[in-house]
Design an enzyme around this catalytic site. Structure first.
Site, PDB file in Angstrom:
ATOM      1  N   CYS A   1      -7.279  -3.058   3.434  1.00 54.88           N
ATOM      2  CA  CYS A   1      -7.016  -1.608   3.423  1.00 54.88           C
ATOM      3  C   CYS A   1      -7.652  -0.922   2.215  1.00 54.88           C
ATOM      4  CB  CYS A   1      -5.524  -1.297   3.497  1.00 54.88           C
ATOM      5  SG  CYS A   1      -5.248   0.494   3.437  1.00 54.88           S
TER       6      CYS A   1
ATOM      7  N   HIS B   1       0.226  -3.491   6.306  1.00 49.71           N
ATOM      8  CA  HIS B   1      -1.033  -3.459   7.064  1.00 49.71           C
ATOM      9  C   HIS B   1      -2.193  -3.959   6.221  1.00 49.71           C
ATOM     10  CE1 HIS B   1      -0.664   0.294   4.823  1.00 49.71           C
ATOM     11  NE2 HIS B   1      -1.967   0.147   4.648  1.00 49.71           N
TER      12      HIS B   1
ATOM     13  N   HIS C   1       4.818   6.322   2.350  1.00 44.54           N
ATOM     14  CA  HIS C   1       4.912   7.628   3.026  1.00 44.54           C
ATOM     15  C   HIS C   1       5.813   7.533   4.265  1.00 44.54           C
ATOM     16  CE1 HIS C   1       2.088   9.312   0.346  1.00 44.54           C
ATOM     17  NE2 HIS C   1       0.983   8.905   0.931  1.00 44.54           N
TER      18      HIS C   1
ATOM     19  N   CYS D   1       0.832  -1.208   0.000  1.00 47.09           N
ATOM     20  CA  CYS D   1       0.000   0.000   0.000  1.00 47.09           C
ATOM     21  C   CYS D   1       0.868   1.260   0.000  1.00 47.09           C
ATOM     22  CB  CYS D   1      -0.903  -0.024   1.233  1.00 47.09           C
ATOM     23  SG  CYS D   1      -1.868   1.472   1.463  1.00 47.09           S
TER      24      CYS D   1
ATOM     25  N   SER E   1       0.517   3.958   1.593  1.00 47.56           N
ATOM     26  CA  SER E   1       0.732   4.578   2.913  1.00 47.56           C
ATOM     27  C   SER E   1       2.072   4.152   3.505  1.00 47.56           C
ATOM     28  CB  SER E   1      -0.374   4.171   3.888  1.00 47.56           C
ATOM     29  OG  SER E   1      -1.619   4.458   3.346  1.00 47.56           O
TER      30      SER E   1
HETATM   31  C1  CXF Z   1      -3.385   4.562   6.486  1.00 47.85           C
HETATM   32  C2  CXF Z   1      -4.051   5.500   7.421  1.00 47.85           C
HETATM   33  C3  CXF Z   1      -3.062   6.290   8.210  1.00 47.85           C
HETATM   34  C4  CXF Z   1      -2.018   5.440   8.832  1.00 47.85           C
HETATM   35  C5  CXF Z   1      -1.379   4.488   7.893  1.00 47.85           C
HETATM   36  C6  CXF Z   1      -2.349   3.708   7.119  1.00 47.85           C
HETATM   37  N1  CXF Z   1      -4.403   3.822   5.888  1.00 47.85           N
HETATM   38  C7  CXF Z   1      -4.267   3.073   4.805  1.00 47.85           C
HETATM   39  O1  CXF Z   1      -3.321   2.918   4.113  1.00 47.85           O
HETATM   40 ZN    ZN Z   2      -3.090   1.022   3.236  1.00 46.14          ZN
END
Ligand code: CXF
Ligand code: ZN
Length: 361
Positions: free
Chosen positions: A163, A59, A43, A38, A40
């Site tokens: 997710c 996740h 990031h 993902c 995220s």
């Molecule tokens: C995110 C939401 C903020 C924290 C990390 C994961 N959700 C999905 O990728």
């Molecule tokens: Zn995610």
């Protein structure tokens, strides 16, 4: 067991041998079968958002229960499960008001930080990203991070529901509550954006306008239910959306995490419209909107994991998939092994894939 370890922002993950404890109390030990890669996580790897290190990221994972703690009653070895980072305590005001995604007491589902950690590396605590830690051969989770799914769905598709699908469909159904016959714009056609497009289709939206800089992502958006596409490289998507709709959309969704697209999502609204920012806009960035637009009752709102009550939502999304109404097969662009995780992030950065799914033997 092997896991991909985040040691420092800006550095590739390292696949290492790590230790995982036995399940205690309400914990469940899961053998990971599939893990979606993902945006995220990227990031955090890039340092746009901080996270404690060393940590196991990931996740969006699904697997099979191996063992359960002595206070677990809802899961047993052999169950197929999907993990969700919207872990809930079940007792706080938010959980009891029907908003478990905003749980106020996640600590109640975690181990005592002073005691033995679930994951460790040579005796040192290894943090578990968002209480999941899905880029690993095994996961040790609180049972309230899991939902059981029917074995009819293969776990590499089910993982995505943990997710991307929950966030995209949930933002449409739960956060914005898109009404049948309405018009929708979706900024960003990655995994979450395509899930939002599918959600808008399932919700009966009349116009679904996909916005992206990549032509191949716009082509994919059409296959997932977009009725119109807007190529946003070098042109203003707001005026294109206004032209298509004759004045703006009823709902917009930003699935990128950028100031500029969050603002565009607001400005492309019709009077009374609602913009939902799903993407993770970096903490220091300010979203600026012209105050006079508030006089036309336009709204800008956030969402966390599509306002999901995941124990209810995820099995419903599995049913949509099994009925042929939710396309997950085409969301999986590539399968790779855990050892290839950094290559999966490179392909994501290059815009080559909707989702890479790591599969485990
Ligand atoms: C995110 C939401 C903020 C924290 C990390 C994961 N959700 C999905 O990728
Ligand atoms: Zn995610």
């Amino acid at each position: 067991m092997k896991a991909a370890v985040f040691r420092q922002p800006g550095k590739p993950l390292t696949v290492e041998e790590v230790e995982i404890d036995q399940p205690l109390g309400r914990e469940v030990l899961v053998k990971t079968v599939a893990a979606g890669v993902c945006h995220s996580d990227l990031h955090f790897i890039e340092g746009l958002y901080p996270y404690a290190a060393p940590a196991v990221l990931g996740h969006e994972s699904a697997g099979i229960v191996e063992a359960v703690g002595d206070r677990v009653t809802a899961f047993k070895p052999g169950d197929h499960v999907v993990a969700c980072l919207a872990v809930f305590c079940g007792n706080c005001d938010q959980c009891l008001s029907g908003r478990p995604n905003l749980c106020l007491n996640r600590a109640a589902t975690q181990r005592d930080p002073a005691g033995l950690a679930r994951l460790s590396l040579g005796g040192q605590t290894l943090y578990q990203f968002m209480d999941v830690g899905g880029y690993a051969e095994e996961m040790l989770l609180h049972e309230n991070a899991l939902v059981k799914v029917t074995p009819e769905i293969s776990l590499d598709r089910a993982a995505l529901i943990g997710c991307a699908v929950t966030t995209g469909l949930g933002s449409v159904f739960n956060t914005a509550k898109v009404a049948p016959g309405s018009s929708v714009a979706v900024f960003g056609c990655g995994g979450v954006g395509l899930a939002a497009i599918q959600g808008a289709r399932l919700a009966g939206a009349r116009q679904i306008i996909a916005v992206d800089v990549f032509e191949h992502k716009l082509a994919a958006a059409k296959r997932f239910g977009a009725t119109h596409t807007v190529a946003s490289s070098g042109s203003d998507p707001v005026s294109a959306i206004r032209q298509i709709t004759g004045g703006g959309v009823d709902y917009s969704f930003e699935a990128i995490g950028k100031k500029i697209t969050a603002e565009q999502a607001f400005y492309c609204l019709a009077p009374g419209g609602v913009a939902t920012v799903i993407g993770m806009v970096p903490g220091k960035e300010k979203i600026e909107i012209d105050g006079r637009h508030l006089l036309t009752e336009k709204k800008l709102q956030g969402t966390f994991m599509g306002s999901t009550r995941f124990r209810i939502d995820i099995p419903r999304y599995v049913d949509f998939y099994l009925q042929g109404r939710l396309n997950l097969d085409e969301m999986v662009s590539r399968r790779r092994s855990l050892d290839e995780i950094n290559e999966a992030f490179e392909a994501m950065k290059a815009g080559e894939v909707v989702r890479t799914v790591l599969t485990f033997d």
